[in-house]
Motif scaffolding. Structure first.
Motif, PDB file in Angstrom:
ATOM      1  N   VAL A  75      79.279  27.516   9.434  1.00 34.58           N
ATOM      2  CA  VAL A  75      79.707  28.570   8.516  1.00 34.58           C
ATOM      3  C   VAL A  75      78.587  28.816   7.510  1.00 34.58           C
ATOM      4  N   THR A  76      78.350  30.084   7.218  1.00 37.10           N
ATOM      5  CA  THR A  76      77.307  30.464   6.273  1.00 37.10           C
ATOM      6  C   THR A  76      77.907  30.783   4.916  1.00 37.10           C
ATOM      7  N   ASN A  77      77.343  30.179   3.885  1.00 38.16           N
ATOM      8  CA  ASN A  77      77.708  30.401   2.493  1.00 38.16           C
ATOM      9  C   ASN A  77      79.222  30.344   2.259  1.00 38.16           C
ATOM     10  N   PRO A  78      79.862  29.267   2.696  1.00 39.69           N
ATOM     11  CA  PRO A  78      81.311  29.173   2.511  1.00 39.69           C
ATOM     12  C   PRO A  78      81.666  28.806   1.073  1.00 39.69           C
ATOM     13  N   PRO A  79      82.822  29.257   0.606  1.00 36.17           N
ATOM     14  CA  PRO A  79      83.281  28.790  -0.701  1.00 36.17           C
ATOM     15  C   PRO A  79      83.691  27.322  -0.579  1.00 36.17           C
ATOM     16  N   PHE A  80      83.624  26.600  -1.678  1.00 33.00           N
ATOM     17  CA  PHE A  80      83.975  25.182  -1.677  1.00 33.00           C
ATOM     18  C   PHE A  80      85.392  24.957  -1.141  1.00 33.00           C
ATOM     19  N   LYS A  81      86.333  25.808  -1.550  1.00 34.95           N
ATOM     20  CA  LYS A  81      87.715  25.667  -1.059  1.00 34.95           C
ATOM     21  C   LYS A  81      87.764  25.807   0.456  1.00 34.95           C
ATOM     22  N   GLY A  82      86.933  26.681   1.005  1.00 35.93           N
ATOM     23  CA  GLY A  82      86.879  26.852   2.451  1.00 35.93           C
ATOM     24  C   GLY A  82      86.347  25.616   3.146  1.00 35.93           C
ATOM     25  N   VAL A  83      85.372  24.960   2.535  1.00 34.35           N
ATOM     26  CA  VAL A  83      84.839  23.714   3.097  1.00 34.35           C
ATOM     27  C   VAL A  83      85.922  22.651   3.093  1.00 34.35           C
ATOM     28  N   ARG A  84      86.612  22.514   1.965  1.00 34.58           N
ATOM     29  CA  ARG A  84      87.697  21.526   1.872  1.00 34.58           C
ATOM     30  C   ARG A  84      88.768  21.802   2.930  1.00 34.58           C
ATOM     31  N   ARG A  85      89.129  23.065   3.086  1.00 31.21           N
ATOM     32  CA  ARG A  85      90.158  23.440   4.058  1.00 31.21           C
ATOM     33  C   ARG A  85      89.710  23.086   5.467  1.00 31.21           C
ATOM     34  N   ARG A  86      88.461  23.396   5.813  1.00 31.81           N
ATOM     35  CA  ARG A  86      87.968  23.096   7.156  1.00 31.81           C
ATOM     36  C   ARG A  86      87.871  21.593   7.418  1.00 31.81           C
ATOM     37  N   LEU A  87      87.721  20.817   6.357  1.00 35.97           N
ATOM     38  CA  LEU A  87      87.671  19.356   6.483  1.00 35.97           C
ATOM     39  C   LEU A  87      89.068  18.730   6.444  1.00 35.97           C
ATOM     40  N   GLY A  88      90.080  19.560   6.262  1.00 35.45           N
ATOM     41  CA  GLY A  88      91.453  19.049   6.199  1.00 35.45           C
ATOM     42  C   GLY A  88      91.774  18.414   4.861  1.00 35.45           C
ATOM     43  N   LEU A  89      91.069  18.831   3.819  1.00 40.50           N
ATOM     44  CA  LEU A  89      91.257  18.234   2.491  1.00 40.50           C
ATOM     45  C   LEU A  89      91.884  19.201   1.495  1.00 40.50           C
TER      46      LEU A  89
END
Length: 92
Positions: A75-89
């Motif tokens: 993913v390019t330039n994801p928001p932090f919330k998006g990273v957490r969501r993709r990590l299941g956090l």
């Protein structure tokens, strides 16, 4: 002969492709550290093969931050919330 760069195998740890000067990279890295999320940082200006990978997943552009998730997703330039969501956090 193809010049396309194959994506590396899915990393074991979250991998963030960055540059030293990118404000979006600095913010994402600070948020990850603040939340205790482990990641590997790769500066594309220091590693040409990393720059080639980033370009291969961004229509030839060296766009950072580019994030490679352990499941293989990029993913390019994801928001932090998006990273957490993709990590299941994600916190709801």
């Amino acid at each position: 002969m193809s010049t396309e760069t194959a994506a590396p195998a899915a990393p074991e740890t979250l991998t963030v492709y960055t540059t030293e000067w990118c404000p979006f990279c600095l913010k994402l890295k600070a948020d990850l550290r603040s939340d205790g999320i482990e990641f590997v940082e790769i500066d594309i200006e220091q590693q040409p093969e990393a720059a080639e990978f980033v370009a291969s997943v961004n229509d030839g552009n060296h766009v950072v931050p580019t994030v490679h998730f352990p499941n293989g997703e990029v993913v390019t330039n994801p928001p932090f919330k998006g990273v957490r969501r993709r990590l299941g956090l994600a916190r709801d």
